[in-house]
Design a protein around this motif. Structure first.
Motif, PDB file in Angstrom:
ATOM      1  N   ASN A  45      42.923  31.217  31.011  1.00 54.95           N
ATOM      2  CA  ASN A  45      42.066  30.556  31.827  1.00 54.95           C
ATOM      3  C   ASN A  45      40.981  31.440  32.651  1.00 54.95           C
ATOM      4  O   ASN A  45      39.975  31.015  33.099  1.00 54.95           O
ATOM      5  CB  ASN A  45      42.732  29.521  32.679  1.00 54.95           C
ATOM      6  CG  ASN A  45      43.482  28.632  32.324  1.00 54.95           C
ATOM      7  OD1 ASN A  45      42.972  28.184  31.057  1.00 54.95           O
ATOM      8  ND2 ASN A  45      44.332  28.134  32.745  1.00 54.95           N
ATOM      9  N   TYR A  46      41.558  32.690  32.761  1.00 56.86           N
ATOM     10  CA  TYR A  46      41.051  33.709  33.433  1.00 56.86           C
ATOM     11  C   TYR A  46      39.712  34.218  32.752  1.00 56.86           C
ATOM     12  O   TYR A  46      38.571  34.115  33.338  1.00 56.86           O
ATOM     13  CB  TYR A  46      41.538  34.816  34.058  1.00 56.86           C
ATOM     14  CG  TYR A  46      41.219  35.773  35.037  1.00 56.86           C
ATOM     15  CD1 TYR A  46      41.754  35.712  36.485  1.00 56.86           C
ATOM     16  CD2 TYR A  46      40.247  36.876  34.729  1.00 56.86           C
ATOM     17  CE1 TYR A  46      41.048  36.526  37.298  1.00 56.86           C
ATOM     18  CE2 TYR A  46      39.779  37.607  35.686  1.00 56.86           C
ATOM     19  CZ  TYR A  46      40.111  37.418  36.815  1.00 56.86           C
ATOM     20  OH  TYR A  46      39.838  38.384  38.046  1.00 56.86           O
ATOM     21  N   GLY A  59      40.580  42.683  34.930  1.00 55.11           N
ATOM     22  CA  GLY A  59      40.265  41.246  35.386  1.00 55.11           C
ATOM     23  C   GLY A  59      41.563  40.211  34.840  1.00 55.11           C
ATOM     24  O   GLY A  59      42.423  40.117  35.382  1.00 55.11           O
ATOM     25  N   GLY A  60      41.424  39.600  33.658  1.00 57.79           N
ATOM     26  CA  GLY A  60      42.472  38.955  33.146  1.00 57.79           C
ATOM     27  C   GLY A  60      43.701  39.583  32.500  1.00 57.79           C
ATOM     28  O   GLY A  60      44.582  38.937  32.330  1.00 57.79           O
ATOM     29  N   GLY A  61      43.607  40.653  32.325  1.00 60.03           N
ATOM     30  CA  GLY A  61      44.728  41.397  31.772  1.00 60.03           C
ATOM     31  C   GLY A  61      44.615  41.599  30.331  1.00 60.03           C
ATOM     32  O   GLY A  61      45.427  42.036  29.733  1.00 60.03           O
ATOM     33  N   GLY A  62      43.601  40.753  29.676  1.00 56.97           N
ATOM     34  CA  GLY A  62      43.888  40.702  28.150  1.00 56.97           C
ATOM     35  C   GLY A  62      43.754  41.946  27.317  1.00 56.97           C
ATOM     36  O   GLY A  62      44.412  42.420  26.415  1.00 56.97           O
ATOM     37  N   ASP A  64      41.170  47.186  39.118  1.00 54.31           N
ATOM     38  CA  ASP A  64      40.333  46.270  39.218  1.00 54.31           C
ATOM     39  C   ASP A  64      40.104  46.144  40.929  1.00 54.31           C
ATOM     40  O   ASP A  64      41.199  45.939  41.495  1.00 54.31           O
ATOM     41  CB  ASP A  64      40.861  44.885  38.908  1.00 54.31           C
ATOM     42  CG  ASP A  64      39.996  43.733  38.517  1.00 54.31           C
ATOM     43  OD1 ASP A  64      38.923  43.450  39.422  1.00 54.31           O
ATOM     44  OD2 ASP A  64      39.538  43.522  37.268  1.00 54.31           O
ATOM     45  N   GLN A  65      38.831  45.815  41.288  1.00 53.87           N
ATOM     46  CA  GLN A  65      38.719  45.821  42.911  1.00 53.87           C
ATOM     47  C   GLN A  65      38.773  44.229  43.231  1.00 53.87           C
ATOM     48  O   GLN A  65      38.827  43.978  44.462  1.00 53.87           O
ATOM     49  CB  GLN A  65      37.329  46.372  43.202  1.00 53.87           C
ATOM     50  CG  GLN A  65      35.934  45.810  42.513  1.00 53.87           C
ATOM     51  CD  GLN A  65      34.852  46.111  42.828  1.00 53.87           C
ATOM     52  OE1 GLN A  65      34.531  46.700  43.835  1.00 53.87           O
ATOM     53  NE2 GLN A  65      33.715  46.078  41.916  1.00 53.87           N
ATOM     54  N   ALA A  93      42.535  39.460  40.406  1.00 56.10           N
ATOM     55  CA  ALA A  93      42.820  39.934  39.340  1.00 56.10           C
ATOM     56  C   ALA A  93      44.274  40.236  39.353  1.00 56.10           C
ATOM     57  O   ALA A  93      45.082  40.378  38.500  1.00 56.10           O
ATOM     58  CB  ALA A  93      41.947  41.174  38.898  1.00 56.10           C
ATOM     59  N   GLN A  94      44.938  40.427  40.614  1.00 55.48           N
ATOM     60  CA  GLN A  94      46.321  40.889  40.523  1.00 55.48           C
ATOM     61  C   GLN A  94      47.048  39.935  40.076  1.00 55.48           C
ATOM     62  O   GLN A  94      48.391  40.216  40.028  1.00 55.48           O
ATOM     63  CB  GLN A  94      46.361  41.440  42.241  1.00 55.48           C
ATOM     64  CG  GLN A  94      45.614  42.752  42.676  1.00 55.48           C
ATOM     65  CD  GLN A  94      45.655  42.903  43.858  1.00 55.48           C
ATOM     66  OE1 GLN A  94      47.018  42.979  44.399  1.00 55.48           O
ATOM     67  NE2 GLN A  94      44.743  43.608  44.726  1.00 55.48           N
TER      68      GLN A  94
END
Length: 300
Positions: free
Chosen positions: A3-4, A31-34, A53-54, A58-59
């Motif tokens: 979803n992210y 980001g979404g870690g993909g 990631d700032q 995202a965490q």
């Protein structure tokens, strides 16, 4: 995570990194870690991944994996934090420069023309400069500069004057306020494109995106080991031009510098002749892939 953000050109990025199981890699746009999750699949037990990631949101996507070190900073501080974590030299760096679908879909973040919300657009919520500050406090000349350069808007001068005149009567606080202020300047039939250009210009200014990209690219040459891969995906011509020039010349403008013997003085060689683009099939399934350009370079 799905979803992210759906990662663009995932397999192309992984192939470009040419991951060694025991290597050290950096994903500077977690980001979404993909992309990070896919990198981890290719790493062995002694491999390492540093992810930047700032955006605090995202965490929530960080996987539970001892091989991953997460850095909650802008990628313009790449070298400092890689040094801090004892991760120089690295074998590959990946940067996906797009704003995540998640950020666009969070109405309150003020990134999207689809929702009415306060004009924000900060990637890092701890930063003080927001889009609201830009449209209400910047001079007409500065607004002209950012709309002309960052938005590549043809009537940037008129647009800037219109905003400055409008805010004399009332502050421009929300997305709707901004649309109302400039409604007479928006070309009929091209409303979405024009507003997207306005929003792009504000977002780039708020987040200092091009300055951060330049800092990152310069540092990537210092962080990567010989033979290391630089893999960068951009979504508009301003970013792609910087990446293309840096890979080709080791600088952002002018001609490549040469040593006393006439050899090119540049840190990278391009791996692909031009930019790699998404397949038609991927574009059908993920519209964000339409404008993506992937460039790959190897450290000399």
């Amino acid at each position: 995570m799905s979803n992210y953000h759906v990662p663009v050109m995932l397999q192309e990025c992984i192939e470009a990194l040419d991951i060694k199981p025991g290597g050290t890699y950096v994903d500077v746009t977690f980001g979404g870690g993909g992309h990070s999750r896919e990198i981890l699949k290719h790493l062995g037990s002694d491999g390492r991944l540093i992810a930047f990631d700032q955006d605090a949101d995202a965490q929530q996507n960080i996987p539970d994996d001892d091989r991953l070190t997460f850095v909650d900073q802008n990628f313009r501080y790449l070298k400092n934090f890689c040094r801090l974590h004892g991760a120089i030299p690295v074998d590959g760096i990946l940067a996906d420069l797009g704003v995540s679908s998640y950020q666009f879909d969070q109405a309150e973040r003020g990134f999207s023309i689809r929702f009415d919300a306060e004009l924000d657009m900060r990637m890092n919520q701890a930063d003080t400069l927001s889009a609201k500050e830009v449209v209400n406090t910047y001079s007409e000349a500065d607004l002209h500069r950012i709309f002309g350069i960052y938005g590549e808007i043809q009537n940037a001068k008129t647009l800037s004057k219109t905003i400055v005149t409008y805010r004399l009567n009332a502050p421009i606080v929300t997305v709707a306020d901004l649309k109302n202020a400039i409604v007479n300047l928006i070309p009929r039939g091209k409303e979405n494109k024009y507003l997207a250009q306005v929003f792009q210009a504000l977002r780039i200014e708020v987040n200092q995106e091009l300055e951060a990209l330049k800092d990152f690219l310069m540092q990537s040459a210092e962080v990567l080991g010989t033979g290391g891969k630089l893999v960068v995906m951009s979504y508009h011509s301003l970013e792609d031009r910087l990446v293309k020039n840096f890979i080709a010349k080791g600088k952002f403008s002018g001609e490549v510098e040469k040593d006393l013997y006439g050899n090119d003085q540049k840190p990278f060689d391009a791996v692909s002749r031009g930019a790699i683009t998404a397949t038609d099939e991927e574009i059908v399934n993920n519209n964000r892939a339409r404008s993506a350009k992937l460039r790959i370079a190897v450290k000399k």
